[in-house]
Design an enzyme around this catalytic site. Structure first.
Site, PDB file in Angstrom:
ATOM      1  N   ARG A 138       7.961   1.181   8.839  1.00  9.10           N
ATOM      2  CA  ARG A 138       7.046   2.194   8.414  1.00  9.10           C
ATOM      3  C   ARG A 138       6.981   3.586   7.287  1.00  9.10           C
ATOM      4  NH1 ARG A 138       1.180   0.028   8.640  1.00  9.10           N
ATOM      5  NH2 ARG A 138       1.983  -0.123   7.020  1.00  9.10           N
ATOM      6  N   GLU A 187      -1.166   8.005  10.431  1.00 12.87           N
ATOM      7  CA  GLU A 187      -1.425   6.352  10.274  1.00 12.87           C
ATOM      8  C   GLU A 187      -2.413   6.282   9.421  1.00 12.87           C
ATOM      9  OE1 GLU A 187       0.151   4.225  11.892  1.00 12.87           O
ATOM     10  OE2 GLU A 187       2.164   6.175  12.403  1.00 12.87           O
ATOM     11  N   HIS A 231      -3.937   1.366  16.941  1.00 14.94           N
ATOM     12  CA  HIS A 231      -4.413   1.944  15.668  1.00 14.94           C
ATOM     13  C   HIS A 231      -6.399   1.837  16.118  1.00 14.94           C
ATOM     14  CE1 HIS A 231      -1.195   1.640  12.647  1.00 14.94           C
ATOM     15  NE2 HIS A 231      -1.581   2.306  12.489  1.00 14.94           N
ATOM     16  N   CYS A 276      -6.683  -4.024   8.375  1.00 13.23           N
ATOM     17  CA  CYS A 276      -5.802  -3.987   7.837  1.00 13.23           C
ATOM     18  C   CYS A 276      -5.087  -4.397   6.985  1.00 13.23           C
ATOM     19  CB  CYS A 276      -4.214  -4.101   9.118  1.00 13.23           C
ATOM     20  SG  CYS A 276      -5.210  -3.821  10.810  1.00 13.23           S
TER      21      CYS A 276
HETATM   22  O1  SUG Z   1       2.247  -0.464  12.517  1.00 13.40           O
HETATM   23  N1  SUG Z   1       3.025  -3.834  11.891  1.00 13.40           N
HETATM   24  C1  SUG Z   1       2.043  -3.839  11.092  1.00 13.40           C
HETATM   25  C2  SUG Z   1       0.167  -3.549  11.551  1.00 13.40           C
HETATM   26  C3  SUG Z   1      -0.668  -2.420  11.152  1.00 13.40           C
HETATM   27  C4  SUG Z   1      -1.565  -2.682  11.090  1.00 13.40           C
HETATM   28  N2  SUG Z   1      -2.474  -1.959  10.327  1.00 13.40           N
HETATM   29  C5  SUG Z   1      -4.051  -1.689  11.139  1.00 13.40           C
HETATM   30  N3  SUG Z   1      -4.289  -1.771  12.334  1.00 13.40           N
HETATM   31  N4  SUG Z   1      -4.889  -1.028  10.132  1.00 13.40           N
HETATM   32  C6  SUG Z   1       2.359  -2.280  12.299  1.00 13.40           C
HETATM   33  O2  SUG Z   1       2.411  -1.770  13.830  1.00 13.40           O
HETATM   34  C7  SUG Z   1       4.894  -5.789  12.315  1.00 13.40           C
HETATM   35  C8  SUG Z   1       6.505  -5.545  11.287  1.00 13.40           C
HETATM   36  C9  SUG Z   1       7.593  -5.673  12.434  1.00 13.40           C
HETATM   37  O3  SUG Z   1       7.645  -6.082  13.515  1.00 13.40           O
HETATM   38  O4  SUG Z   1       8.645  -6.965  12.144  1.00 13.40           O
HETATM   39  C10 SUG Z   1       4.535  -4.026  11.635  1.00 13.40           C
HETATM   40  O5  SUG Z   1       4.713  -2.782  11.231  1.00 13.40           O
END
Ligand code: SUG
Length: 421
Positions: free
Chosen positions: A133, A167, A235, A352
């Site tokens: 990320r 975040e 989060h 999200c």
């Molecule tokens: O950052 N999943 C994201 C999901 C984000 C959710 N956002 C909020 N709650 N606002 C994260 O964990 C999974 C990617 C992977 O496993 O390949 C991922 O990045």
């Protein structure tokens, strides 16, 4: 035009896959290695956007970021990958991640009525806690600076320094009597989550509040409950959501729940706080079902609606509680389930997938705003160009990379956003 809430959804990118990259995100871990369906995933996201447009709400869109990301691969010395090294393959998977779809993590937004200079301020989130990320923000900022280019109305800030994890809107809530009135901004940070990382640092939140020129009297810095992080609430928006005067929260969301509710009520006497007790919905059910990762919205009728994932509707304890809530005289009057299962399997629910910006839609670059006709065109591109499925073992294949790059290019061409390629 008055200021209204615009939801900017991230279109699910053509490289959407389940590489299991997010420590502390139980959905990402439990679906690691499974085959993903990028086309179906993007169509589900588009159906949600159309659903919300159909409710009479303003809807925007952000395009997926460049994947596989040549900048990350080059910076890590991974232009050629040793296929026998799992660590290298995992880093390569990061460069393929479609995680920018979760635009709640793109930035923190303070609308114009809250800021000292009367402009809407956005700070891109550095997302440094997760390698896959952390690559997002430079491309995110480019996109934000196009969408919100009007300097009379917006200021877009670079991410805060990487020493403090940020975040974005996933750890930020705003309460107010009306979207266009001054708000109370709630910044929720983590100190510890036991075995799992706390992604939001208090100093990142405080820096964002200063950058945005917020009145310190109208800000609260709230610690997230360590047990919520340890249970998989990576989060805050997995356990709480706010809209105008309503805060909808699990009782185990905050380290000091009663102190938090009292502080909110002191600053916003009109606040209506809906607390779901653990005796009705356990923290585990709340996190698995993503009840709180909902879009809490003021509908054009004035009613408050809750757009929840189907998984929440199908969880018996959640359904029982929602039925009781709807039968009561509470502030949330409508529950609207949507199917975003492909995103959910990576830990991303309806909330999200969107970034909320309170602004006059006429001041936003129209290329980022949606109507029915544009939604239909995007849907057509996705149906033709997005890969039907991706097996994580295929990540890195040249032919797949070509398909993914061509799909995004076709979308940018349609939107007139070639400059983002
Ligand atoms: O950052 N999943 C994201 C999901 C984000 C959710 N956002 C909020 N709650 N606002 C994260 O964990 C999974 C990617 C992977 O496993 O390949 C991922 O990045």
């Amino acid at each position: 035009m008055p200021l209204v809430e615009i939801n900017f959804d991230g279109l699910v990118g053509p490289s959407h896959n389940y590489a299991g990259l997010s420590l502390g995100n139980l959905a990402s871990a439990s679906h690691a290695g499974e085959v993903s369906y990028p086309r179906a995933a993007a169509l589900q996201g588009i159906a949600k956007m159309r659903h919300n447009l159909g409710l009479g709400l303003a809807q925007g869109l952000f395009a997926p970021l460049p994947r596989p990301n040549p900048v990350l691969l080059g910076a890590l010395g991974l232009n050629a990958v040793d296929e026998t090294d799992p660590a290298q393959r995992r880093l390569r998977a990061s460069a393929w991640s479609a995680s920018s779809m979760w635009t709640a993590n793109a930035a923190t937004v303070s609308p114009a009525p809250d800021t000292a200079d009367g402009r809407c301020h956005l700070t891109a989130a550095n997302l440094v806690t997760m390698p896959h990320r952390s690559q997002e923000w430079p491309d995110t900022v480019r996109q934000l600076r196009l969408a919100f280019a009007s300097a009379a109305h917006f200021t877009v800030h670079d991410a805060v320094p990487a020493c403090f994890g940020d975040e974005g809107a996933a750890n930020h809530m705003r309460m107010t009597t009306a979207h266009d009135a001054p708000g109370l901004e709630l910044f929720v940070y983590g100190k510890t989550g036991g075995a799992f990382p706390a992604r939001q640092h208090e100093q990142a939140s405080r820096a964002v509040a200063r950058l945005h020129g917020l009145n310190p009297e109208r800000c609260l810095f709230i610690e997230q409950a360590p047990e919520a992080i340890a249970a998989g609430a990576f989060h805050n928006d997995v356990v709480a959501v706010a809209n105008e005067r309503v805060l909808f929260t699990h009782e185990q969301a905050f380290a000091d729940p009663d102190g938090t509710y009292a502080a909110i009520r002191t600053r916003l006497p009109e606040a209506e706080i809906v607390v779901v007790p653990a005796s009705a919905i356990s923290l585990a059910d709340a996190i698995k079902s993503y009840l709180f990762n909902a879009q809490l919205l003021t509908l054009p009728t004035g009613e408050v609606g809750l757009v929840i994932p189907l998984e929440a509707w199908e969880t018996p304890s959640v359904r029982g509680w929602l039925d009781g809530m709807l039968a009561s005289n509470g502030p949330i009057r409508r529950v609207l389930p949507v199917d975003v299962r492909q995103s959910m399997a990576n830990g991303g629910g309806p909330a999200c997938l969107r970034l909320r910006v309170v602004a006059d839609p006429a001041t936003v670059d129209p290329r980022f705003m949606l109507d029915e006709a544009k939604v239909a065109l995007i849907e057509r591109i996705v149906a033709i160009q997005w890969p039907e499925q991706i097996d994580p073992a295929d990540i890195g294949a040249q032919s797949l990379a070509k398909t993914v790059i061509a799909a995004r290019a076709a979308l940018l061409d349609l939107l007139g956003l070639e400059q983002l390629s």
